[in-house]
Write an enzyme that holds these catalytic residues in place. Structure first.
Site, PDB file in Angstrom:
ATOM      1  N   ARG A 149     -52.628 141.015  69.404  1.00  0.00           N
ATOM      2  CA  ARG A 149     -53.138 141.525  70.693  1.00  0.00           C
ATOM      3  C   ARG A 149     -54.220 142.584  70.465  1.00  0.00           C
ATOM      4  NH1 ARG A 149     -50.968 145.470  73.867  1.00  0.00           N
ATOM      5  NH2 ARG A 149     -48.861 145.159  73.080  1.00  0.00           N
ATOM      6  N   TYR A 206     -68.091 132.358  91.961  1.00  0.00           N
ATOM      7  CA  TYR A 206     -66.894 131.541  91.739  1.00  0.00           C
ATOM      8  C   TYR A 206     -65.757 132.122  92.607  1.00  0.00           C
ATOM      9  CZ  TYR A 206     -62.490 130.302  89.557  1.00  0.00           C
ATOM     10  OH  TYR A 206     -61.202 129.899  89.362  1.00  0.00           O
ATOM     11  N   ASP A 240     -72.018 137.239  85.175  1.00  0.00           N
ATOM     12  CA  ASP A 240     -71.277 136.058  84.718  1.00  0.00           C
ATOM     13  C   ASP A 240     -72.309 135.015  84.301  1.00  0.00           C
ATOM     14  OD1 ASP A 240     -69.992 133.594  84.536  1.00  0.00           O
ATOM     15  OD2 ASP A 240     -68.532 134.064  86.105  1.00  0.00           O
ATOM     16  N   LYS A 267     -65.720 126.721  80.038  1.00  0.00           N
ATOM     17  CA  LYS A 267     -66.777 125.810  80.489  1.00  0.00           C
ATOM     18  C   LYS A 267     -67.693 125.456  79.311  1.00  0.00           C
ATOM     19  CE  LYS A 267     -64.928 126.850  84.476  1.00  0.00           C
ATOM     20  NZ  LYS A 267     -63.628 126.310  84.767  1.00  0.00           N
TER      21      LYS A 267
END
Ligand SMILES: Cc1ncc(COP(=O)(O)O)c(C=O)c1O
Length: 392
Positions: free
Chosen positions: A57, A110, A181, A206
């Site tokens: 992590r 989005y 973005d 994507k």
């Protein structure tokens, strides 16, 4: 040695082999934790006095390899990898705001990002003003407590190219940071940090992933800003699996080739749609008819405009449902950017959480279909749309 864009994608990230021979691909370090000989050596790694990893992590060699590639091709100082695009988006914003702050966001985004900014940030007492950066001056919306401006390089699903240079200047004049973005464009087409943006985020699910088999997110910024995102990320915890990081590196090796082909195919498809009378409007920044074509031409590299477009069907909702039902190889898929051409219906998928008024403001009609142009022979794709449109 200075490397060109494609050479960076292909060669960077090899942090592993120290001996006379090494594996040609990067090994997957599939561990959640690392062991230490003693407390002193653990202490040294925590304090940055020795190189090493502690707990996945906090960091993993495969994350670092991925970050090296992404920081380089986005021209940032450092990068972080997360388990989804929304993880990357949420952390990049949260790391820059505190209770009482305000953000300005584009009204076409989005749907998940729109919802996060509208609803989740409100729970942290961060307010938002949604604006239309294409058609209005955003300067009057700034307040002393505005800390962030948030836009997409190519908006989902209106496909408008944002004038990032001008938005960055306005944001900086008011002491705010610009978060972009860059999912639809990718750094092959646009590098927002070079245009003045402060943070770039990606849904790596994507184009960066590109094969519809990874859910992932990336944040790129200067080292100091990445340090702030890292601190938030460590505690919110959307860690990317080392296996997904490895898959993503594998995909990045071919990013430039894929994006060029997606873009070339999309331009041909968009030009075809413009000639079909069953389609009222075609939204694609590569078309001279697009209201943001000149911005895209100025800010995008190599005359590439990406693989994404939207079409508005003259027959409205009924025609949209019929088209989606009757296409054969072109699947109805609520995502994008895989190797095969796919369709989506924003009003019921990516933007289904928006109210009717919000859908209207975002230009999402009931006849709007979003298309992700794949890597097939484009003549086959045009023929399939042509056959199916003739039937409906
Ligand atoms: C432009 C854009 N940004 C962010 C996201 C969210 O990414 P993820 O689904 O990887 O969380 C999406 C998802 O479709 C998107 O289209």
């Amino acid at each position: 040695m200075d490397k060109s864009f494609s050479s960076k994608l292909i060669h960077l990230g090899d942090k592993f082999g120290e001996s006379v021979s090494r594996s040609k691909s990067i090994p997957i370090v599939m561990t959640s934790v690392f062991s230490f000989d003693d407390v002193e050596s653990l202490d040294q790694v925590y304090e940055g006095e020795a190189d090493g990893y502690i707990y996945t992590r906090n960091g993993n060699p495969v994350h670092d390899a991925l970050s090296e590639i992404m920081a380089s091709v986005e021209e940032g100082g450092a990068a972080l990898a997360y388990s989804s695009g929304m993880g990357a988006i949420a952390l990049s914003i949260i790391s820059q705001v505190k209770s009482g702050d305000h953000i300005i966001a584009a009204n076409v985004l989005y749907g998940g990002s729109f919802q996060f900014i509208k609803s989740e940030l409100a729970r942290f007492n961060v307010s938002v003003t949604f604006v239309d950066p294409i058609n209005e001056d955003i300067a009057p919306y700034f307040k002393p407590e505005t800390k962030v401006v948030y836009v997409e390089t190519i908006s989902n699903p209106a496909m408008e190219a944002m004038d990032l240079e001008s938005i960055a200047k306005t944001a900086h004049c008011h002491g705010a940071k610009l978060i972009v973005d860059n999912t639809f464009a990718t750094p092959v087409i646009c590098q927002p940090l070079l245009l003045g943006a402060d943070i770039v985020v990606h849904s790596a699910t994507k184009y960066l992933g590109g094969h519809s088999d990874i859910t992932a997110g990336i944040v790129v910024a200067d080292k100091e800003t990445i340090g702030q995102v890292y601190t938030s990320g460590l505690l919110f915890g959307p860690t990317m699996s080392p296996f997904d990081a490895w898959l993503l590196i594998r995909s990045l090796r071919t990013l430039e080739l894929r994006v060029r082909q997606h873009s070339d195919n999309a331009l041909r498809l968009a030009e075809y749609f413009e000639t079909n009378p069953k389609i009222n409007s075609v939204y694609y920044p590569g078309l001279p008819s697009s209201p943001t074509h000149s911005v895209a031409k100025r800010l995008f590299h190599n005359n590439l405009f990406g693989g994404m477009m939207s079409i508005d069907l003259a027959g409205g909702e009924r025609a949209a449902y019929d088209l989606l039902r009757n296409l054969e190889t072109i699947k109805f898929v609520p995502s994008l950017a895989g190797v095969s051409t796919s369709t989506s219906y924003p009003a019921k998928t990516s933007h289904r959480s928006l109210t009717d008024d919000e859908l209207k403001k975002a230009g999402i009609s009931k006849g709007l279909i979003r298309i992700s142009t794949g890597l097939e022979d484009i003549n086959d794709i045009i023929a399939e749309f042509d056959r199916t449109l003739a039937k409906i």
